[in-house]
Structures are given as structure tokens and as C-alpha cells.
Design a protein around this motif. Structure first.
Motif, short mmCIF file in Angstrom:
data_model
loop_
_atom_site.label_atom_id
_atom_site.label_comp_id
_atom_site.label_asym_id
_atom_site.label_seq_id
_atom_site.Cartn_x
_atom_site.Cartn_y
_atom_site.Cartn_z
N PHE A 41 2.27 7.38 2.17
CA PHE A 41 0.71 7.69 1.68
C PHE A 41 0.13 8.43 3.00
N HIS A 95 -5.93 7.52 3.40
CA HIS A 95 -6.19 6.16 2.93
C HIS A 95 -7.20 6.14 1.78
N LEU A 96 -7.01 4.91 1.07
CA LEU A 96 -8.00 4.91 -0.21
C LEU A 96 -9.35 4.76 0.16
N LEU A 153 -6.59 11.00 -2.48
CA LEU A 153 -5.56 10.28 -2.09
C LEU A 153 -4.34 10.89 -2.08
N HIS A 205 -4.11 1.07 -3.68
CA HIS A 205 -3.41 2.34 -3.41
C HIS A 205 -2.50 3.01 -4.54
#
Length: 128
Positions: A4, A7-8, A24, A63
Motif C-alpha cells: 500500500f 493510507h485509507l 487509496l 484497506h
């Protein structure tokens, strides 16, 4: 290596629907770069509200569920086969450190129950 990149950032619109406020971004070994746009609405993981099932699997993979919900939309980029979207979900859970006992039941849940949702909506569709 999958990871990732952001961040969400999300806000609840109802008890079950959330809106993503910022992109995202997920780099996937399976399909490359996935960018879920701000404004995207999700229900996170659609875990049945059965007491034991939800207790074990509800609120476990936000996420990862956003990425999966996005890839299930008919106009996502990249557009992928359902099995590929499910595989990305599985690997994203591993990236986020979910245990085997969480990720595989959730993966098999979408493999067995996700067909009805695959390509039924577009990215900009509102859930409420």
C-alpha cells in the motif's frame, strides 16, 4: 513486492457504507498499480452479520476490501477477471499482516459468494 502506497482515509455515511476521501494507492504484484479515487463508496467486506461469523471476520480488512470492491466495478482500472480481483484481495491481506486464519476464510468467502457483485456497478456509483 506488493504494498500500500497510501493510507485509507474514509468516513462513514451509514452503518454499512463508507466514502473514501483520498486516493487509496496499492501496488499489486498481480496487476500493477491500483488507484482507488477519492469519492469512491464502499461497504468494506460484506461479511454476513451472523454472530460468530461477523465476530471473527467483520472489521478485519478495510484497506484490502476497498481495493477488492474497486476491482469488482466494471470500469475499474485495471479491469481484471473476478478470480484476479479475489487473488489481489488475498495478497493485500497478507501485505497488511492478516493471519492465515483470517485471510483464507475471507478469500474463500469472496470466491464462493462474490459472483453476484462482480461488475454490477461502476466506480462512480453511489451505494446510498
Amino acid at each position: 513486492m506488493s504494498e500500500f502506497k497510501t493510507h485509507l482515509v474514509a468516513e462513514a455515511l451509514t452503518d454499512t457504507v463508507w466514502v473514501i476521501h483520498e486516493e487509496l494507492v496499492y501496488e499489486s504484484d498481480e496487476v500493477g498499480l491500483i488507484i482507488v479515487p477519492g469519492g469512491f463508496q464502499t461497504d468494506f467486506a460484506s461479511v454476513p452479520r451472523l454472530p460468530v461469523v461477523y465476530e471473527h471476520f467483520g472489521d478485519r480488512a478495510h484497506h484490502e476490501s476497498v481495493i477488492h470492491d474497486y476491482l469488482y466495478r466494471s470500469d475499474s482500472f485495471p479491469t481484471v477477471a473476478r478470480a484476479t480481483a479475489d487473488a489481489v484481495f488475498l495478497s493485500a491481506m497478507a501485505v497488511r499482516g492478516k493471519s492465515w486464519g483470517i485471510r483464507y476464510p475471507m478469500y474463500w468467502g469472496v470466491r464462493m459468494g462474490g459472483a453476484a457483485s462482480y461488475h454490477r456497478r461502476k466506480v462512480a456509483d453511489q451505494l446510498i
